[in-house]
Scaffold this motif. Structure first.
Motif, short mmCIF file in Angstrom:
data_model
loop_
_atom_site.label_atom_id
_atom_site.label_comp_id
_atom_site.label_asym_id
_atom_site.label_seq_id
_atom_site.Cartn_x
_atom_site.Cartn_y
_atom_site.Cartn_z
N TYR A 248 47.91 14.53 -64.49
CA TYR A 248 48.10 14.75 -63.05
C TYR A 248 47.07 13.93 -62.25
N LYS A 249 45.81 14.00 -62.66
CA LYS A 249 44.73 13.34 -61.95
C LYS A 249 44.90 11.82 -61.95
N CYS A 250 45.24 11.27 -63.11
CA CYS A 250 45.40 9.81 -63.22
C CYS A 250 46.55 9.32 -62.34
N LEU A 251 47.68 10.02 -62.37
CA LEU A 251 48.83 9.62 -61.56
C LEU A 251 48.54 9.80 -60.07
N PHE A 252 47.86 10.87 -59.73
CA PHE A 252 47.49 11.12 -58.34
C PHE A 252 46.61 9.98 -57.80
N LEU A 253 45.61 9.59 -58.58
CA LEU A 253 44.71 8.52 -58.16
C LEU A 253 45.44 7.18 -58.09
N ARG A 254 46.34 6.93 -59.05
CA ARG A 254 47.08 5.66 -59.05
C ARG A 254 47.97 5.56 -57.83
N LEU A 255 48.65 6.62 -57.47
CA LEU A 255 49.53 6.61 -56.30
C LEU A 255 48.75 6.51 -55.00
N ASN A 256 47.47 6.89 -55.05
CA ASN A 256 46.62 6.75 -53.87
C ASN A 256 45.92 5.40 -53.81
N GLY A 257 46.35 4.47 -54.66
CA GLY A 257 45.89 3.09 -54.55
C GLY A 257 44.75 2.69 -55.46
N LEU A 258 44.27 3.57 -56.34
CA LEU A 258 43.17 3.19 -57.22
C LEU A 258 43.69 2.38 -58.40
N SER A 259 42.95 1.38 -58.80
CA SER A 259 43.30 0.56 -59.95
C SER A 259 42.92 1.30 -61.23
N PRO B 242 44.72 11.30 -76.20
CA PRO B 242 44.77 9.84 -76.07
C PRO B 242 44.32 9.33 -74.71
N ILE B 243 44.65 10.03 -73.63
CA ILE B 243 44.27 9.55 -72.28
C ILE B 243 42.76 9.62 -72.12
N LEU B 244 42.18 10.75 -72.53
CA LEU B 244 40.73 10.91 -72.40
C LEU B 244 40.00 9.89 -73.26
N ARG B 245 40.53 9.60 -74.45
CA ARG B 245 39.88 8.61 -75.32
C ARG B 245 39.91 7.22 -74.68
N MET B 246 41.03 6.88 -74.03
CA MET B 246 41.11 5.58 -73.35
C MET B 246 40.08 5.50 -72.22
N ILE B 247 39.91 6.59 -71.51
CA ILE B 247 38.96 6.60 -70.39
C ILE B 247 37.53 6.55 -70.90
N GLN B 248 37.22 7.34 -71.91
CA GLN B 248 35.85 7.36 -72.44
C GLN B 248 35.45 6.05 -73.09
N SER B 249 36.42 5.34 -73.67
CA SER B 249 36.13 4.06 -74.32
C SER B 249 36.36 2.88 -73.38
N LEU C 283 40.78 -0.43 -70.74
CA LEU C 283 41.49 -0.79 -69.51
C LEU C 283 42.94 -1.19 -69.79
N LYS C 284 43.17 -1.97 -70.85
CA LYS C 284 44.52 -2.40 -71.17
C LYS C 284 45.40 -1.22 -71.57
N GLY C 285 44.85 -0.34 -72.39
CA GLY C 285 45.62 0.82 -72.84
C GLY C 285 45.99 1.74 -71.69
N LEU C 286 45.03 1.99 -70.80
CA LEU C 286 45.30 2.87 -69.66
C LEU C 286 46.30 2.22 -68.71
N SER C 287 46.18 0.91 -68.50
CA SER C 287 47.12 0.19 -67.63
C SER C 287 48.54 0.27 -68.17
N ARG C 288 48.66 0.09 -69.49
CA ARG C 288 49.98 0.17 -70.12
C ARG C 288 50.58 1.56 -69.96
N TRP C 289 49.78 2.59 -70.20
CA TRP C 289 50.25 3.97 -70.09
C TRP C 289 50.66 4.31 -68.65
N LEU C 290 49.85 3.87 -67.68
CA LEU C 290 50.16 4.12 -66.28
C LEU C 290 51.46 3.43 -65.85
N ASP C 291 51.64 2.17 -66.31
CA ASP C 291 52.86 1.42 -65.97
C ASP C 291 54.09 2.13 -66.53
#
Length: 430
Positions: free
Chosen positions: A132-143, A163-170, A173-181
Motif C-alpha cells: 500500500y505504502k509503495c503504491l501510494f508514494l509512487r502515485l504521488n510522484g515519488l521515484s 521480497p518488497i522489504l528485502r528490495m528496499i533494505q538492499s 532499485l532495478k528490482g523495485l522499479s520492475r515490481w512497481l511497473d
C-alpha cells in the motif's frame, strides 16, 4: 517501595480504550505496531463507509467532552480529536484507496486480512501495508529511489520480512522499479481506473476541494509586540502537533516583488529592507502614494488568484506575518502618505483572512524587546490597530478579528492554541 502513578492524557486514554470500543467494527490500521502511539502521529484506518460513520458515532458517545471535527472528502473522512487537555489526534478513515482518481488497492480485500495486534488494535499485515505504502508514494510522484529513501530508515521496525522489504533494505532499485511497473500496469487496466471513471472522480475531487479550503491566518501588531517569536511557535504547533501543511507569507502574497527590487535588484533590496528601521520613509506625494498603493493592492488581488489559491487547493494553511491592515493602521510603514480612509474602503475587495490575531503590549514592555519606535508612536499605533480590529470585527462577522495582549510569551502561546481550537469549533476549519 515507591509507587509510580502514571497520568494519561485524554489522547492516551483514547488510544488505550479504543480497541475494545471498536471491537465489533471491521477495520484495519495502516502502519507498523512499533510506531503506534508516537506523540504527533496520526492514525490511518481502512474501513467501510458505513462503519466509518458508526466509528464517529461511538467516539462522540463515549468521549463527549472531546471536540470531534469531521471533515468529509472523496474516499476518506478526516476525524480530528481536540481533547480537553489540549492533546490532539487525527484519524483518517479511508474507505476508498485512491490517489489522483486511481484506485490502487481493494479495501475490502485488505480488511479480510486484518487481525488484532498485541495492543488490541486491528492491523493490516505488514507486507500488505508495505505494498500500500509503495503504491501510494509512487502515485504521488515519488521515484523508486525516493521510495527506498523514504521507507529504508524504518526497515528495522518491520517484524515480518518479504521480497518488497528485502528490495528496499538492499537498495535494489532495478528490482523495485520492475515490481512497481508490473503493479501499475495491472492497476491501470482494472475497470475502476478506465479513463471515464478516473475523469468523473477527478472532477468530483476538484469540486470537493473547492467546497472547503484550509484557512488563512494573519498576525499583526507594532514592531516588538512579539509576532516573530509567536509566529515561529504557532507555525511549529500547526505542523508538528496538528499535522497541517503551512506556507508562511509576509504582508502580502508576494507575486509582485517589493518596489525597491526594481531599483536595487532583488538581493540588495531585501538586504536594505532587513537592515532598515520601520517607518523611515518620507513620502509626501499623493501621486507616489497612489502608484505605490495600486501596485501593492494588485498583488493582493492577483497574487491571491495566481499564488495563494493554488496553495490552498493543495491543502496548505496560509500564515501571514502582517497583512493588509498595515495600510490602514500604519500607512507610513510602507511609505504611504494620506489615504487610510480610502485604504479601509478598498479592504472590502481584498481576499479575507479567516482568523486575524492582533498582538499588543504596553509600550514599556515593547521597548524592553525592541527600541525601534518611541513610546508615543507605540501607544498611537496600538490604539490605531485596536480600533481597526474592533471596527472590522463588527462589520465582517464571517471572519475573526481578535486582539491578544502579549506580555508573557509562554502564556500567549497557550492562549493562541486555545483560540485556535475555539475557532476550529466555530468556523470548522479544513
Amino acid at each position: 517501595m515507591e509507587t509510580t502513578i502514571i497520568k494519561y492524557s485524554s489522547r492516551n486514554t483514547f488510544l488505550k480504550q479504543a480497541p475494545s470500543l471498536f471491537e465489533e467494527i471491521n477495520y484495519g490500521c495502516l502502519g507498523l505496531a512499533k510506531e503506534a502511539g508516537a506523540l504527533y502521529a496520526d492514525i490511518d484506518i481502512l474501513i467501510e463507509k458505513q462503519d466509518a460513520i458508526n466509528w464517529i458515532a461511538l467516539c462522540e458517545l463515549h468521549f463527549p467532552d472531546t471536540y470531534w471535527q469531521v471533515i468529509r472528502h472523496q474516499g476518506v473522512i478526516y476525524l480530528r480529536a481536540y481533547f480537553p487537555d489540549h492533546s490532539y489526534l487525527e484519524i483518517d478513515l479511508i474507505f476508498e484507496a485512491r490517489v489522483k482518481g486511481i484506485q490502487f488497492v481493494d479495501v475490502s480485500y485488505l480488511l479480510d486480512l486484518s487481525k488484532p495486534g498485541a495492543d488490541g488494535w486491528k492491523r493490516i499485515p505488514e507486507q500488505e501495508y508495505l505494498t500500500y505504502k509503495c503504491l501510494f508514494l509512487r502515485l504521488n510522484g515519488l521515484s523508486p529511489k525516493q521510495i527506498i529513501e523514504t521507507i529504508q530508515p524504518k526497515g528495522n521496525l518491520f517484524v515480518e520480512t518479504g521480497p518488497i522489504l528485502r528490495m528496499i533494505q538492499s537498495s535494489d532499485l532495478k528490482g523495485l522499479s520492475r515490481w512497481l511497473d508490473q503493479k501499475m500496469n495491472k492497476i491501470e487496466k482494472e475497470l475502476p481506473n478506465q479513463w471515464f471513471h478516473k475523469l468523473v472522480r477527478r472532477l468530483s475531487q476538484f469540486k470537493d476541494k473547492g467546497k472547503k479550503l484550509p484557512p488563512m491566518i494573519s498576525f499583526s501588531g507594532v514592531d516588538g509586540a512579539g509576532k516573530s517569536t509567536l509566529l515561529d511557535s504557532f507555525h511549529e504547533l500547526l505542523e508538528k502537533k496538528y499535522r497541517r501543511r503551512v506556507v508562511r507569507l509576509r504582508h502580502r502574497p508576494g507575486l509582485l516583488p517589493i518596489l525597491s527590487v526594481w531599483r536595487y535588484g532583488k538581493n540588495k533590496a531585501h538586504q536594505r529592507a532587513k537592515e532598515g528601521l520601520p517607518r523611515q520613509g518620507n513620502n509626501q506625494s499623493t501621486l507616489s502614494t497612489t502608484i505605490r498603493f495600486t501596485y501593492y493592492y494588485l498583488d493582493y488581488l492577483l497574487g491571491y488568484l495566481i499564488k495563494v489559491l493554488p496553495l490552498r487547493l493543495k491543502g496548505n494553511i496560509i500564515l501571514y506575518d502582517r497583512y493588509y491592515f498595515d495600510f490602514i493602521a500604519d500607512p507610513r510603514r510602507t511609505n504611504l502618505s494620506n489615504g487610510a480612509s480610502i485604504f479601509r474602503k478598498l479592504y472590502f475587495f481584498v481576499p479575507k483572512v479567516r482568523a486575524n490575531f492582533l498582538l499588543y503590549a504596553p509600550s514599556d514592555i515593547i521597548l524592553s524587546r525592541k527600541k525601534e519606535l518611541s513610546a508615543e508612536d507605540i501607544d498611537e499605533l496600538t490604539d490605531s490597530y485596536l480600533s481597526l480590529f474592533s471596527s472590522l470585527s463588527s462589520r465582517y462577522r464571517e471572519q475573526s478579528y481578535q486582539a491578544i495582549e502579549n506580555i508573557q510569551i509562554e502564556e500567549t502561546q497557550k492562549k493562541l492554541e486555545a483560540k485556535w481550537i475555539d475557532l476550529n469549533k466555530k468556523l470548522n476549519f479544513y
